[in-house]
Design an enzyme around this catalytic site. Structure first.
Site, PDB file in Angstrom:
ATOM      1  N   LEU A  58       0.857  -1.171   0.000  1.00 24.94           N
ATOM      2  CA  LEU A  58       0.000   0.000   0.000  1.00 24.94           C
ATOM      3  C   LEU A  58       0.900   1.230   0.000  1.00 24.94           C
ATOM      4  O   LEU A  58       1.140   1.866   1.030  1.00 24.94           O
ATOM      5  CB  LEU A  58      -0.919  -0.002   1.224  1.00 24.94           C
ATOM      6  CG  LEU A  58      -2.189   0.863   1.183  1.00 24.94           C
ATOM      7  CD1 LEU A  58      -3.094   0.495   2.347  1.00 24.94           C
ATOM      8  CD2 LEU A  58      -1.862   2.338   1.202  1.00 24.94           C
ATOM      9  N   ALA A  59       1.439   1.555  -1.155  1.00 24.14           N
ATOM     10  CA  ALA A  59       2.373   2.672  -1.300  1.00 24.14           C
ATOM     11  C   ALA A  59       2.348   3.122  -2.755  1.00 24.14           C
ATOM     12  O   ALA A  59       3.012   2.529  -3.605  1.00 24.14           O
ATOM     13  CB  ALA A  59       3.778   2.257  -0.876  1.00 24.14           C
ATOM     14  N   GLU A  60       1.572   4.152  -3.034  1.00 22.50           N
ATOM     15  CA  GLU A  60       1.398   4.603  -4.418  1.00 22.50           C
ATOM     16  C   GLU A  60       2.713   5.034  -5.052  1.00 22.50           C
ATOM     17  O   GLU A  60       2.933   4.834  -6.248  1.00 22.50           O
ATOM     18  CB  GLU A  60       0.377   5.743  -4.471  1.00 22.50           C
ATOM     19  CG  GLU A  60      -1.067   5.304  -4.297  1.00 22.50           C
ATOM     20  CD  GLU A  60      -1.401   4.884  -2.874  1.00 22.50           C
ATOM     21  OE1 GLU A  60      -2.403   4.154  -2.673  1.00 22.50           O
ATOM     22  OE2 GLU A  60      -0.658   5.300  -1.951  1.00 22.50           O
ATOM     23  N   GLN A  82      -5.978   2.816  -6.573  1.00 23.81           N
ATOM     24  CA  GLN A  82      -7.347   2.489  -6.193  1.00 23.81           C
ATOM     25  C   GLN A  82      -8.308   3.661  -6.337  1.00 23.81           C
ATOM     26  O   GLN A  82      -9.464   3.482  -6.726  1.00 23.81           O
ATOM     27  CB  GLN A  82      -7.376   1.948  -4.762  1.00 23.81           C
ATOM     28  CG  GLN A  82      -6.854   0.531  -4.652  1.00 23.81           C
ATOM     29  CD  GLN A  82      -7.212  -0.116  -3.331  1.00 23.81           C
ATOM     30  OE1 GLN A  82      -7.563   0.553  -2.368  1.00 23.81           O
ATOM     31  NE2 GLN A  82      -7.116  -1.431  -3.273  1.00 23.81           N
ATOM     32  N   PHE A  83      -7.864   4.865  -6.000  1.00 29.98           N
ATOM     33  CA  PHE A  83      -8.651   6.082  -6.193  1.00 29.98           C
ATOM     34  C   PHE A  83      -7.705   7.177  -6.671  1.00 29.98           C
ATOM     35  O   PHE A  83      -6.570   7.261  -6.206  1.00 29.98           O
ATOM     36  CB  PHE A  83      -9.333   6.541  -4.901  1.00 29.98           C
ATOM     37  CG  PHE A  83     -10.394   5.604  -4.395  1.00 29.98           C
ATOM     38  CD1 PHE A  83     -11.717   5.735  -4.815  1.00 29.98           C
ATOM     39  CD2 PHE A  83     -10.080   4.600  -3.508  1.00 29.98           C
ATOM     40  CE1 PHE A  83     -12.699   4.878  -4.356  1.00 29.98           C
ATOM     41  CE2 PHE A  83     -11.055   3.730  -3.034  1.00 29.98           C
ATOM     42  CZ  PHE A  83     -12.364   3.866  -3.460  1.00 29.98           C
ATOM     43  N   PHE A  86      -5.538   9.199  -4.272  1.00 33.70           N
ATOM     44  CA  PHE A  86      -4.327   8.623  -3.707  1.00 33.70           C
ATOM     45  C   PHE A  86      -3.103   8.871  -4.596  1.00 33.70           C
ATOM     46  O   PHE A  86      -1.966   8.710  -4.146  1.00 33.70           O
ATOM     47  CB  PHE A  86      -4.489   7.112  -3.514  1.00 33.70           C
ATOM     48  CG  PHE A  86      -5.605   6.727  -2.565  1.00 33.70           C
ATOM     49  CD1 PHE A  86      -6.123   7.643  -1.666  1.00 33.70           C
ATOM     50  CD2 PHE A  86      -6.127   5.448  -2.584  1.00 33.70           C
ATOM     51  CE1 PHE A  86      -7.142   7.285  -0.789  1.00 33.70           C
ATOM     52  CE2 PHE A  86      -7.140   5.078  -1.715  1.00 33.70           C
ATOM     53  CZ  PHE A  86      -7.648   6.006  -0.814  1.00 33.70           C
ATOM     54  N   HIS A 129      -9.744  16.130  -8.118  1.00 32.83           N
ATOM     55  CA  HIS A 129      -9.713  16.214  -9.574  1.00 32.83           C
ATOM     56  C   HIS A 129      -8.513  17.067  -9.970  1.00 32.83           C
ATOM     57  O   HIS A 129      -8.392  18.201  -9.527  1.00 32.83           O
ATOM     58  CB  HIS A 129     -10.993  16.865 -10.118  1.00 32.83           C
ATOM     59  CG  HIS A 129     -12.244  16.161  -9.676  1.00 32.83           C
ATOM     60  ND1 HIS A 129     -12.728  16.250  -8.407  1.00 32.83           N
ATOM     61  CD2 HIS A 129     -13.106  15.369 -10.354  1.00 32.83           C
ATOM     62  CE1 HIS A 129     -13.840  15.543  -8.305  1.00 32.83           C
ATOM     63  NE2 HIS A 129     -14.090  14.994  -9.469  1.00 32.83           N
TER      64      HIS A 129
END
Length: 319
Positions: A58-60, A82-83, A86, A129
């Protein structure tokens, strides 16, 4: 040809391209074991194995950073965030590594990376956005057909592409999707509805809103033309301008806040290229300059809807 939801079209595009190109791999949080948080990658791990469908920490920043290295070594990574919100945790990797690799290497290194990320409102989730990183192409499909064709074009593009998927449309948007292999050109907008009185410019989740508004306006004898941008970068200014020259009026609708939003770029392009054809000022319909709400009662007021868009069109016609 088959009627598919957008998530089915995306999954089909990933599957067919992995079959076609052995260099392609998918990586991201839970993309293998879970099949992605929205099941876009469901079944890929069983079909293509753990070396080509990889669960990451879990590390963009590591997801995008690894993609840069994979692409530089000749592979074709498709990373899932995921989103979209992030993705800001990987801003350095996206803006300063991914988008600049070709420039910094003086063309010696390409960066064939596609970053998939759901975004957009109407799902009771906080969102961000943004679309302003030179060197990064940005696709934002509104239909299942375009989702498949644009995703295949994005994966095959030699430059990095941020592929924005309207979260609310994953299963609500359904349309005819051609069987087999096809692409939709990046940088080519679509005339979603022909009209003569006013041009409505939209993209992604705002295109269905524009289509509903156009139906309401048609009942009053107003003919609205809808331009679906498909990609924000490259921006198809020619198609926008041709429509505005024909109609003489334009309204641009976006989900994000008004200030410094992408609608402003579209308005500027129209003003620069079609000023003498305009019969009224170009209007914007946007979210307010506030953080995005997730409460149901507030979210409905934040998101541009059919009524607000119809009102903006009518004011533009009366100007």
């Amino acid at each position: 040809m088959a009627v598919l939801s957008m998530i089915e079209a995306i999954r089909g595009a990933l599957t067919s391209e992995m079959e076609r190109d052995e260099r392609m791999m998918v990586l991201g949080q839970d993309v293998a074991t879970l099949g992605g948080v929205f099941r876009a990658t469901d079944g890929l791990a069983a079909r293509f194995g753990p070396e080509r469908v990889v669960d990451t920490p879990l590390a963009e920043s590591s997801i995008v950073g690894a993609s840069v290295g994979l692409a530089a070594s000749g592979l074709v990574p498709v990373a899932e965030i995921q989103f979209l919100g992030f993705a800001h945790l990987a801003f350095h990797q996206i803006a300063h590594q991914l988008a600049r690799l070709r420039y910094r290497s003086q063309g010696r290194l390409g960066c064939q990376v596609t970053i998939r990320a759901p975004f957009g409102g109407g799902v009771r989730a906080l969102e961000i956005h943004s679309a302003q990183v030179p060197g990064l192409k940005i696709a934002a499909p509104a239909t299942a057909r375009d989702a498949k064709g644009l995703l295949l074009a994005s994966i095959r593009d030699e430059d990095p592409v941020l592929f924005l998927e309207p979260l609310r449309g994953y299963r609500l948007v359904k349309d005819d999707v051609p069987d087999g292999d096809y692409t939709v050109e990046l940088g080519q907008a679509r005339v979603a509805r022909a009209g003569t009185d006013v041009t409505i410019v939209a993209w992604s989740g705002m295109v269905p809103v524009a289509e509903r508004a156009a139906e309401t306006l048609a009942a009053d004898g107003v003919s609205a033309e809808i331009i679906d941008l498909r990609t924000l970068v490259p921006l198809d200014v020619d198609t926008i301008v041709a429509s505005v020259i024909k109609t003489g009026r334009a309204v641009v609708v976006q989900e994000g806040p008004m200030t410094a939003g992408f609608a402003s770029e579209v308005v500027t392009s129209i003003t620069e290229e079609a000023f003498y054809s305009l019969e009224a000022p170009v209007a914007r319909v946007t979210g307010p300059d506030t953080p995005y709400p997730f409460a149901a009662a507030v979210e409905e007021y934040y998101l541009p809807g059919e009524a607000r868009l119809v009102g903006a069109v009518r004011r533009t016609l009366a100007a």
